[in-house]
Design a protein around this motif. Structure first.
Motif, PDB file in Angstrom:
ATOM      1  N   ARG A 174      15.270  64.405  18.419  1.00  0.00           N
ATOM      2  CA  ARG A 174      15.832  63.467  17.460  1.00  0.00           C
ATOM      3  C   ARG A 174      16.141  62.133  18.124  1.00  0.00           C
ATOM      4  O   ARG A 174      16.108  61.076  17.471  1.00  0.00           O
ATOM      5  N   ARG A 175      16.444  62.150  19.426  1.00  0.00           N
ATOM      6  CA  ARG A 175      16.741  60.925  20.171  1.00  0.00           C
ATOM      7  C   ARG A 175      15.511  60.342  20.857  1.00  0.00           C
ATOM      8  O   ARG A 175      15.610  59.338  21.546  1.00  0.00           O
ATOM      9  N   GLY A 176      14.346  60.977  20.667  1.00  0.00           N
ATOM     10  CA  GLY A 176      13.133  60.455  21.281  1.00  0.00           C
ATOM     11  C   GLY A 176      13.075  60.677  22.773  1.00  0.00           C
ATOM     12  O   GLY A 176      12.368  59.948  23.480  1.00  0.00           O
ATOM     13  N   GLY A 177      13.800  61.682  23.280  1.00  0.00           N
ATOM     14  CA  GLY A 177      13.851  61.930  24.717  1.00  0.00           C
ATOM     15  C   GLY A 177      12.925  63.040  25.161  1.00  0.00           C
ATOM     16  O   GLY A 177      12.096  63.544  24.407  1.00  0.00           O
ATOM     17  N   THR A 178      13.071  63.410  26.436  1.00  0.00           N
ATOM     18  CA  THR A 178      12.250  64.464  27.032  1.00  0.00           C
ATOM     19  C   THR A 178      13.132  65.419  27.817  1.00  0.00           C
ATOM     20  O   THR A 178      14.238  65.072  28.240  1.00  0.00           O
ATOM     21  N   VAL A 179      12.647  66.636  28.017  1.00  0.00           N
ATOM     22  CA  VAL A 179      13.330  67.653  28.807  1.00  0.00           C
ATOM     23  C   VAL A 179      12.339  68.209  29.822  1.00  0.00           C
ATOM     24  O   VAL A 179      11.218  68.577  29.455  1.00  0.00           O
ATOM     25  N   ASP A 180      12.756  68.279  31.094  1.00  0.00           N
ATOM     26  CA  ASP A 180      11.920  68.850  32.159  1.00  0.00           C
ATOM     27  C   ASP A 180      12.684  69.977  32.829  1.00  0.00           C
ATOM     28  O   ASP A 180      13.901  69.866  33.080  1.00  0.00           O
ATOM     29  N   LEU A 181      11.972  71.056  33.129  1.00  0.00           N
ATOM     30  CA  LEU A 181      12.534  72.178  33.875  1.00  0.00           C
ATOM     31  C   LEU A 181      11.805  72.293  35.199  1.00  0.00           C
ATOM     32  O   LEU A 181      10.572  72.375  35.225  1.00  0.00           O
ATOM     33  N   THR A 182      12.561  72.300  36.271  1.00  0.00           N
ATOM     34  CA  THR A 182      11.974  72.467  37.607  1.00  0.00           C
ATOM     35  C   THR A 182      12.831  73.435  38.398  1.00  0.00           C
ATOM     36  O   THR A 182      13.973  73.744  38.019  1.00  0.00           O
ATOM     37  N   ALA A 183      12.282  73.909  39.508  1.00  0.00           N
ATOM     38  CA  ALA A 183      13.042  74.771  40.406  1.00  0.00           C
ATOM     39  C   ALA A 183      13.903  73.913  41.327  1.00  0.00           C
ATOM     40  O   ALA A 183      13.701  72.700  41.467  1.00  0.00           O
ATOM     41  N   GLY A 184      14.912  74.528  41.948  1.00  0.00           N
ATOM     42  CA  GLY A 184      15.778  73.804  42.871  1.00  0.00           C
ATOM     43  C   GLY A 184      15.040  73.367  44.128  1.00  0.00           C
ATOM     44  O   GLY A 184      13.857  73.686  44.342  1.00  0.00           O
TER      45      GLY A 184
END
Length: 555
Positions: free
Chosen positions: A516-526
């Motif tokens: 809804r905010r036009g953003g992105t989500v990324d998942l990575t390992a530590g």
């Protein structure tokens, strides 16, 4: 209450009335036509017989003889029998009869019109004579010199004409009765069918039930959706159309043709009679995220109940939809408030214990140790609170982070919160940030429950005219390498046990807020290859002004 006629009875009365009107019209048309035809036929036959006799030499010779009757009466009787006319009358030019069907009338004057015949014409008329009304023809008899020496009249009585007409009526009446019988039989069959379909309800009752049905259907605040066994929408009310984001006139369309998420489409098309969860109980209720709404869907089989000898049968699926979006939002805010309240309660309890220690040290005269103990007990908490409220102008988000930090300490998790100075955004964003940070931190705390090393990190950077970056990291079990955030955010995906409405709603809400905010989500390992780091980036243009409504990409 007086029971009105059923549809079948009304149809029967209407059809019988129609058959009666048609029969009356057919009889009238047949009678008029048959009478006209019979009279025309009688007229033609009478003219033919009269003109034929008028030209017969036997008649010409007999009327010139001394006793015409002796010769002509037997001859006239033979002609009547052979030509199927009711009378043949041969008379003088004065109208005195030489022959007649009734011998007593011989010698008397003919009853009828003779003037045109005496002028040499053949006259046809309907006249009432000694035999009653008849259709008759009168022709002149001429001698060799062309003089009119006698007249010949032949005719058919009206009773014979009506007898011919009566012969045509029985087939017509039989046809009418046969048609009426067919109408009755068809109406009886139709009545049984309508009675079975409508459960014996009349049209007024059906109209009343339909009006009630429409009123209730469109007035309830819950969405109602009926799907037939072919996967088509049989019925939906206004609220269901709003919650699903489909046109209100979508009845008749296939579920597969609607813009729905795959998991929601699968839920709607599942057979309620065979769909089961691992516990063996029928799946009837689930939570789904659709078009920015949190929906609770209840699915049940739609069946037609058994009536008499008619067995019950499955019609399709009925689904009710309830909007839990506002409840989820309030629940998130309540969780944040409860977390802060629990943290304050815990700190109060801890503060009380520490004050007892300080008081005991004072009583023992160990003042320096008492001061050091009291100062150290609040320094860390106060430093974090000062840092949060100095770096974040949004008190709601700051309170959420402070509460989560306290909750982490209670769980034995080492938590570190890093907030860049001047992190600011439009107050309208607070609700989405509470959803995003709250769910990501909760997931990390759950992942650290059985981890040998428990560390949690939260970082907030940017926001002052630049893109806002939110990062939540942990040293927990991590996520499978072949799964992206889109897979995790799919409604229902979870590594935890399922609750009453299933799991996997939290990350779905995060995904919806970020989109809804036009953003992105990324998942990575530590950094060391373990744990998980969730990074959310929200563009600067979404941090000011009104909330964006156009979903942006998320990965």
């Amino acid at each position: 209450m007086h029971r009105r006629w059923s549809v079948a009875t009304r149809l029967l009365v209407l059809q019988l009335a129609g058959v009666a009107v048609l029969a009356a019209g057919a009889v009238a048309f047949t009678v008029v036509g048959a009478r006209s035809d019979a009279q025309q036929e009688a007229s033609t036959r009478s003219v033919a017989v009269a003109t034929s006799l008028a030209q017969n030499p036997l008649v010409v010779d007999a009327v010139s003889g001394p006793d015409p009757t002796a010769t002509l009466q037997p001859y006239a009787l033979d002609v009547m029998a052979a030509s199927d006319v009711d009378f043949v009358t041969i008379m003088s030019t004065d109208g005195v009869r030489y022959t007649h069907r009734d011998p007593a009338q011989i010698g008397k004057h003919y009853l009828g019109t003779l003037g045109p015949a005496l002028e040499g014409q053949t006259v046809v008329e309907t006249y009432t004579g000694t035999l009653g009304p008849s259709v008759r023809a009168v022709a002149p008899v001429r001698d060799a010199a062309g003089e009119i020496v006698a007249l010949v009249a032949s005719g058919v009585t009206i009773s014979r004409v009506e007898g011919t007409l009566a012969q045509r009526l029985p087939p017509l009446i039989g046809g009418v009765l046969g048609a009426a019988l067919l109408v009755v039989l068809a109406t009886v069959i139709l009545g049984r069918y309508l009675g079975r379909v409508t459960d014996g309800r009349g049209p007024e009752e059906m109209a009343r039930l339909f009006a009630y049905h429409e009123s209730v259907l469109h007035s309830v605040r819950e969405g109602l959706l009926l799907i037939d066994r072919r996967g088509r929408i049989a019925l939906l009310n206004d609220q269901a159309a709003v919650l699903l984001g489909v046109p209100a006139d979508s009845a008749g369309r296939r579920i597969a043709d609607l813009p729905l998420e795959p998991d929601l489409e699968s839920f709607l098309l599942a057979d309620p009679a065979i769909g089961e969860d691992p516990g063996g109980e029928p799946v009837t209720e689930e939570v789904h995220l659709h078009a920015g709404r949190v929906l609770v869907l209840t699915r049940r089989p739609a069946t037609q109940p058994r009536r008499g000898r008619r067995p019950a049968r499955l019609l399709g699926t009925v689904v009710t939809l309830r909007d839990r979006t506002e409840i989820e939002r309030l629940s998130g805010e309540l969780d944040a408030t409860r977390t802060l309240s629990d943290a304050l309660r815990s700190q109060t309890h801890e503060h009380s214990n520490r004050m007892h220690v300080v008081a005991s040290l004072v009583e023992l005269g160990r003042y320096a140790e008492a001061v050091a103990f009291a100062t150290d007990s609040t320094a860390r908490s106060q430093h974090l609170a000062d840092e949060l409220f100095a770096g974040i102008e949004d008190a709601v988000v700051a309170a959420l982070l402070l509460g989560k930090w306290t909750e982490a300490r209670e769980r034995g998790v080492e938590a570190e919160i890093d907030v860049s100075a001047g992190a600011r955004w439009d107050p309208d964003l607070s609700e989405d940030l509470v959803v995003i940070l709250g769910n990501l931190i909760d997931n990390s705390l759950d992942a650290l429950a059985r981890a040998p090393e428990r560390r949690l990190g939260v970082r907030i950077a940017g926001g002052d005219g630049t893109d806002l970056e939110l990062s939540v990291s942990d040293t927990g079990t991590g996520v499978p390498a072949d799964l992206g955030f889109g897979d995790l955010a799919r409604r229902g995906f979870s590594t935890k046990e399922h609750g009453a409405f299933g799991r996997g709603v939290g990350l779905a809400l995060v995904d919806d807020a970020v989109r809804r905010r036009g953003g992105t989500v990324d998942l990575t390992a530590g950094e060391d290859g373990s744990g998980c780091v969730a990074t959310v980036r929200i563009p600067a243009r979404s941090l000011v002004g009104e909330r964006r409504t156009t979903p942006g990409p998320a990965r």
